[in-house]
Design a protein around this motif. Sequence first.
Motif, mmCIF file in Angstrom:
data_model
loop_
_atom_site.group_PDB
_atom_site.id
_atom_site.type_symbol
_atom_site.label_atom_id
_atom_site.label_comp_id
_atom_site.label_asym_id
_atom_site.label_seq_id
_atom_site.Cartn_x
_atom_site.Cartn_y
_atom_site.Cartn_z
ATOM 1 N N GLY A 1 0.802 -1.229 0.000
ATOM 2 C CA GLY A 1 0.000 0.000 0.000
ATOM 3 C C GLY A 1 0.829 1.271 0.000
ATOM 4 N N GLY A 2 1.816 1.328 0.890
ATOM 5 C CA GLY A 2 2.638 2.544 1.004
ATOM 6 C C GLY A 2 3.354 2.875 -0.293
ATOM 7 N N TYR A 3 3.974 1.874 -0.880
ATOM 8 C CA TYR A 3 4.756 2.085 -2.102
ATOM 9 C C TYR A 3 3.869 2.560 -3.253
ATOM 10 C CZ TYR A 3 7.598 1.154 -6.223
ATOM 11 O OH TYR A 3 8.268 1.296 -7.415
ATOM 12 N N GLU A 4 2.733 1.898 -3.418
ATOM 13 C CA GLU A 4 1.872 2.254 -4.560
ATOM 14 C C GLU A 4 1.248 3.635 -4.397
ATOM 15 O OE1 GLU A 4 -0.482 -0.843 -6.224
ATOM 16 O OE2 GLU A 4 1.199 -2.228 -6.211
ATOM 17 N N VAL A 5 0.913 3.992 -3.155
ATOM 18 C CA VAL A 5 0.387 5.345 -2.892
ATOM 19 C C VAL A 5 1.476 6.386 -3.162
ATOM 20 C CG1 VAL A 5 -0.435 6.901 -1.071
ATOM 21 C CG2 VAL A 5 -1.442 4.621 -1.313
ATOM 22 N N GLN A 6 2.689 6.065 -2.768
ATOM 23 C CA GLN A 6 3.807 6.991 -3.024
ATOM 24 C C GLN A 6 3.966 7.248 -4.524
ATOM 25 O OE1 GLN A 6 7.658 5.448 -1.859
ATOM 26 N NE2 GLN A 6 8.736 7.133 -2.826
ATOM 27 N N LYS B 1 -3.413 0.365 6.284
ATOM 28 C CA LYS B 1 -2.708 1.272 7.210
ATOM 29 C C LYS B 1 -1.490 1.892 6.531
ATOM 30 C CE LYS B 1 -3.724 -0.929 11.638
ATOM 31 N NZ LYS B 1 -3.195 -2.043 12.428
ATOM 32 N N GLY B 2 -0.747 1.072 5.812
ATOM 33 C CA GLY B 2 0.443 1.560 5.098
ATOM 34 C C GLY B 2 0.081 2.631 4.084
ATOM 35 N N ALA B 3 -1.045 2.432 3.421
ATOM 36 C CA ALA B 3 -1.517 3.394 2.417
ATOM 37 C C ALA B 3 -1.896 4.715 3.090
ATOM 38 C CB ALA B 3 -2.716 2.827 1.672
ATOM 39 N N VAL B 4 -2.605 4.616 4.226
ATOM 40 C CA VAL B 4 -3.042 5.819 4.958
ATOM 41 C C VAL B 4 -1.828 6.614 5.450
ATOM 42 C CG1 VAL B 4 -4.217 6.612 7.071
ATOM 43 C CG2 VAL B 4 -5.312 4.904 5.603
ATOM 44 N N GLU B 5 -0.848 5.909 6.007
ATOM 45 C CA GLU B 5 0.365 6.588 6.513
ATOM 46 C C GLU B 5 1.100 7.298 5.389
ATOM 47 O OE1 GLU B 5 2.622 3.551 8.564
ATOM 48 O OE2 GLU B 5 0.945 3.249 9.971
ATOM 49 N N GLU B 6 1.244 6.615 4.251
ATOM 50 C CA GLU B 6 1.971 7.196 3.118
ATOM 51 C C GLU B 6 1.214 8.406 2.562
ATOM 52 O OE1 GLU B 6 4.925 8.067 0.699
ATOM 53 O OE2 GLU B 6 5.058 6.427 2.148
ATOM 54 N N ALA B 7 -0.123 8.314 2.511
ATOM 55 C CA ALA B 7 -0.934 9.424 1.990
ATOM 56 C C ALA B 7 -0.710 10.680 2.842
ATOM 57 C CB ALA B 7 -2.405 9.034 1.986
ATOM 58 N N LYS B 8 -0.631 10.499 4.155
ATOM 59 C CA LYS B 8 -0.376 11.651 5.049
ATOM 60 C C LYS B 8 1.010 12.236 4.781
ATOM 61 C CE LYS B 8 -3.517 10.722 8.890
ATOM 62 N NZ LYS B 8 -3.875 9.281 9.037
#
Length: 211
Positions: free
Chosen positions: A66-71, A93-100
């Motif tokens: 999630g984090g990587y793809e949102v980034q 959760k990883g996506a939400v953190e990265e979006a912030k």
Amino acid sequence: MELQLALDLVDIPQGIALVKEVESYIDIVEIGTPIVINEGLHAVKAMKEAFPNLKVLADLKVMDAGGYEVQKASEAGADIVTILAVAEDATIKGAVEEAKKQGGKKILVDMIGVKNLEQRAKEIDALGVDYICVHTGYDLQAEGQSPFEALQTVKKVVKNSKTAVAGGIKLSTLAEVVKAQPDLVIVGGGITGEDDKKTVASQMQQLIKQG
């Protein structure tokens, strides 16, 4: 209440031409999954550059990392990125953190394929996502299903997230959708499949702003 235009079956030049017609009546333009698959995140970048005043949603339907793809989507200019509700909580959760981290980008969780809507909506609402979207997919629309009932189920349990609705919405069914008071109404073929896109988008915007 906002109106999102979903672009699915076009290439970048066609997409830009289409948005030009209805730009003043929509709030968000969605680069649909088929376009992301065909054109890559370059489509997101092209749309954001062409329409800097519109929000751009990248419909990546993220299921992992999630984090990587949102980034990556954020770097391409996406304001909102979609994650599947059936993904692991850790992915969401990883996506939400990265979006912030990316300066207030938004996460929309797509409930497509979720069997226990009420339970999963509660769980996702607690993860800090921005939107929870009830979505009757293309294949179920063909069987005559609509997202209205699902929207009411989700609205009952959601306390923090905004709600969104997608799936075969047309001008003729929009009043029913507006009554259920989602924060975001997503329309694809209900605008893109019409001859006079501008008029339809304008009438939809009127209904939504009244709602």
